[in-house]
Write a protein that holds these residues in place. Sequence first.
Motif, PDB file in Angstrom:
ATOM      1  N   GLU A   1       6.604  10.683  -1.558  1.00 53.27           N
ATOM      2  CA  GLU A   1       6.827  10.887  -2.985  1.00 53.27           C
ATOM      3  C   GLU A   1       6.407  12.289  -3.416  1.00 53.27           C
ATOM      4  OE1 GLU A   1       8.356  10.189  -6.539  1.00 53.27           O
ATOM      5  OE2 GLU A   1       8.451   8.754  -4.876  1.00 53.27           O
ATOM      6  N   TRP A   2       5.333  12.794  -2.841  1.00 53.43           N
ATOM      7  CA  TRP A   2       4.856  14.125  -3.186  1.00 53.43           C
ATOM      8  C   TRP A   2       5.879  15.200  -2.796  1.00 53.43           C
ATOM      9  CZ3 TRP A   2       0.744  15.695  -6.023  1.00 53.43           C
ATOM     10  CH2 TRP A   2       0.429  17.060  -5.984  1.00 53.43           C
ATOM     11  N   MET A   3       6.565  14.982  -1.687  1.00 52.59           N
ATOM     12  CA  MET A   3       7.501  15.988  -1.168  1.00 52.59           C
ATOM     13  C   MET A   3       8.862  15.952  -1.858  1.00 52.59           C
ATOM     14  SD  MET A   3       5.961  17.832   1.038  1.00 52.59           S
ATOM     15  CE  MET A   3       7.393  18.638   1.783  1.00 52.59           C
ATOM     16  N   LYS A   4       9.173  14.900  -2.582  1.00 54.28           N
ATOM     17  CA  LYS A   4      10.522  14.752  -3.155  1.00 54.28           C
ATOM     18  C   LYS A   4      10.965  15.950  -3.986  1.00 54.28           C
ATOM     19  CE  LYS A   4      11.385   9.761  -3.195  1.00 54.28           C
ATOM     20  NZ  LYS A   4      11.543   8.563  -4.066  1.00 54.28           N
ATOM     21  N   PRO A   5      10.148  16.439  -4.921  1.00 57.98           N
ATOM     22  CA  PRO A   5      10.623  17.597  -5.718  1.00 57.98           C
ATOM     23  C   PRO A   5      10.889  18.816  -4.875  1.00 57.98           C
ATOM     24  CG  PRO A   5       8.706  16.543  -6.749  1.00 57.98           C
ATOM     25  CD  PRO A   5       8.837  15.968  -5.364  1.00 57.98           C
ATOM     26  N   TYR A   6      10.097  19.025  -3.819  1.00 61.13           N
ATOM     27  CA  TYR A   6      10.282  20.196  -2.962  1.00 61.13           C
ATOM     28  C   TYR A   6      11.529  20.051  -2.099  1.00 61.13           C
ATOM     29  CZ  TYR A   6       5.458  20.825  -4.416  1.00 61.13           C
ATOM     30  OH  TYR A   6       4.310  20.954  -5.170  1.00 61.13           O
ATOM     31  N   ILE A   7      11.812  18.827  -1.671  1.00 59.57           N
ATOM     32  CA  ILE A   7      13.019  18.579  -0.862  1.00 59.57           C
ATOM     33  C   ILE A   7      14.263  18.829  -1.717  1.00 59.57           C
ATOM     34  CG2 ILE A   7      14.333  16.791   0.330  1.00 59.57           C
ATOM     35  CD1 ILE A   7      11.648  15.573   1.189  1.00 59.57           C
TER      36      ILE A   7
ATOM     37  N   VAL B   1       0.828  -1.207   0.000  1.00 56.17           N
ATOM     38  CA  VAL B   1       0.000   0.000   0.000  1.00 56.17           C
ATOM     39  C   VAL B   1       0.868   1.265   0.000  1.00 56.17           C
ATOM     40  CG1 VAL B   1      -2.020  -1.104   1.009  1.00 56.17           C
ATOM     41  CG2 VAL B   1      -0.286  -0.117   2.516  1.00 56.17           C
ATOM     42  N   SER B   2       2.068   1.184   0.566  1.00 52.96           N
ATOM     43  CA  SER B   2       2.979   2.312   0.499  1.00 52.96           C
ATOM     44  C   SER B   2       3.334   2.609  -0.957  1.00 52.96           C
ATOM     45  CB  SER B   2       4.255   2.022   1.299  1.00 52.96           C
ATOM     46  OG  SER B   2       5.180   3.087   1.189  1.00 52.96           O
ATOM     47  N   ASN B   3       3.529   1.561  -1.741  1.00 52.81           N
ATOM     48  CA  ASN B   3       3.806   1.743  -3.166  1.00 52.81           C
ATOM     49  C   ASN B   3       2.590   2.301  -3.902  1.00 52.81           C
ATOM     50  OD1 ASN B   3       6.449   0.814  -2.990  1.00 52.81           O
ATOM     51  ND2 ASN B   3       5.885  -1.308  -3.383  1.00 52.81           N
ATOM     52  N   PHE B   4       1.384   1.922  -3.451  1.00 51.00           N
ATOM     53  CA  PHE B   4       0.179   2.498  -4.050  1.00 51.00           C
ATOM     54  C   PHE B   4       0.151   4.010  -3.833  1.00 51.00           C
ATOM     55  CE2 PHE B   4      -2.488  -1.626  -3.468  1.00 51.00           C
ATOM     56  CZ  PHE B   4      -1.832  -2.188  -4.550  1.00 51.00           C
ATOM     57  N   GLY B   5       0.478   4.440  -2.604  1.00 59.26           N
ATOM     58  CA  GLY B   5       0.510   5.862  -2.322  1.00 59.26           C
ATOM     59  C   GLY B   5       1.568   6.583  -3.143  1.00 59.26           C
ATOM     60  N   LYS B   6       2.735   5.978  -3.226  1.00 56.94           N
ATOM     61  CA  LYS B   6       3.812   6.540  -4.043  1.00 56.94           C
ATOM     62  C   LYS B   6       3.372   6.658  -5.498  1.00 56.94           C
ATOM     63  CE  LYS B   6       8.528   5.523  -5.628  1.00 56.94           C
ATOM     64  NZ  LYS B   6       9.689   4.607  -5.491  1.00 56.94           N
TER      65      LYS B   6
ATOM     66  N   SER C   1      -2.015   4.228   6.820  1.00 60.43           N
ATOM     67  CA  SER C   1      -0.700   4.788   7.145  1.00 60.43           C
ATOM     68  C   SER C   1       0.295   4.516   6.028  1.00 60.43           C
ATOM     69  CB  SER C   1      -0.192   4.227   8.474  1.00 60.43           C
ATOM     70  OG  SER C   1      -0.055   2.813   8.419  1.00 60.43           O
ATOM     71  N   GLY C   2       0.280   3.302   5.478  1.00 59.03           N
ATOM     72  CA  GLY C   2       1.206   2.982   4.394  1.00 59.03           C
ATOM     73  C   GLY C   2       0.948   3.837   3.167  1.00 59.03           C
ATOM     74  N   TYR C   3      -0.301   3.920   2.761  1.00 55.00           N
ATOM     75  CA  TYR C   3      -0.662   4.720   1.590  1.00 55.00           C
ATOM     76  C   TYR C   3      -0.362   6.193   1.848  1.00 55.00           C
ATOM     77  CZ  TYR C   3      -3.465   6.414  -2.369  1.00 55.00           C
ATOM     78  OH  TYR C   3      -3.888   7.033  -3.525  1.00 55.00           O
ATOM     79  N   GLY C   4      -0.802   6.689   3.024  1.00 48.70           N
ATOM     80  CA  GLY C   4      -0.643   8.111   3.334  1.00 48.70           C
ATOM     81  C   GLY C   4       0.803   8.547   3.388  1.00 48.70           C
ATOM     82  N   LEU C   5       1.652   7.755   4.040  1.00 53.70           N
ATOM     83  CA  LEU C   5       3.064   8.120   4.151  1.00 53.70           C
ATOM     84  C   LEU C   5       3.802   7.927   2.829  1.00 53.70           C
ATOM     85  CD1 LEU C   5       3.848   6.638   7.680  1.00 53.70           C
ATOM     86  CD2 LEU C   5       3.547   9.054   7.060  1.00 53.70           C
ATOM     87  N   GLY C   6       3.444   6.868   2.090  1.00 52.57           N
ATOM     88  CA  GLY C   6       4.056   6.673   0.777  1.00 52.57           C
ATOM     89  C   GLY C   6       3.727   7.816  -0.166  1.00 52.57           C
ATOM     90  N   PHE C   7       2.474   8.250  -0.134  1.00 52.82           N
ATOM     91  CA  PHE C   7       2.051   9.384  -0.956  1.00 52.82           C
ATOM     92  C   PHE C   7       2.789  10.656  -0.554  1.00 52.82           C
ATOM     93  CE2 PHE C   7      -0.661  13.099  -1.525  1.00 52.82           C
ATOM     94  CZ  PHE C   7      -1.046  12.993  -2.852  1.00 52.82           C
TER      95      PHE C   7
END
Length: 320
Positions: A312-318, A217-222, A303-309
Amino acid sequence: MKYSIIVPVYNRPDEVRELLDSLTRQTVKDFEVLIIEDGSTERCDNIVDLYRSQLSLQYFFKPNAGPGPARNFGYSQAAGEYLIVFDSDCIIPPGYLEAVDKALATYGWDAWGGPDQAHATFTPVQRAMGYTMASVWTTGGIRGGKKRVGWFQPRSFNMGISRKVYAQTQGFHFDRYAEDIEFSIRMKNAGYKVGLIPEAYVYHKRRTSFSQFYNQVSNFGKGRALVGRAHPGEVKITHWLPTIFVLGTLSIPLWALISSVLFYGALGGWLLYLSVIFLHALWQNKDLKVAFLAVPAALIQLSGYGLGFLREWMKPYIRK
């Protein structure tokens, strides 16, 4: 040849055995099966050989590149008018192709998908995970039911397309992680008729443990965040809800520093939500053990989906 069934496989020979065994019982026989071994170290060619006398089978071995390229390779080798992909951990009911035949004759779909259900042989943990993946109380939706909201996005554990769809779209563009959602968006944008066939369900095992489920599910969020990057506007507020749930859960202790009323209110709402999960799972499965397991399964999924999402969402900003 009307149907080509394409199955990417990675180190799962036992699952392939169950899948092929179920396909021997199809009431419609006009199909071939293509097994695409995606760089496995535990190959399934010996399993495939056991079913060559019962099925029209092709076996291919290719270097590992992910399920998207493996399915595309299968598309390129297939002879069927319609191209169907299943995950290797699926069991196919005997009437699957018959249901597809009827739906194509009635609606003329260019592409379709179907839901998944729990098989009688599934463990309580698998059934609990299957419940949370289909439940409207988590991130589920149409996966296990007949109703849906908005346009339908077939998922790659149970997806079919016509040959003309493949010719125009060239199949999957993502190697992995939400590759089916990205593909569905392009089919929609191209104007194809894409539908849900409720009777064309499969028994989908998913993972066998909560730790494996968390990774999935973490990969689903990602993947959803990657889809948003490739197709701006395709990430809605609903896709943020698991992340909001996780952040809200983590903030509950902080409310105690502000007000005991707010703290108990937040805690009470959190417990009420989990109670609804338990009762709904009990009502659907008629099994107390599955209902209890549905609570941690829901927490793991969100939690897995939410944190994975979020990661990945924050990567460009980081990077910036």
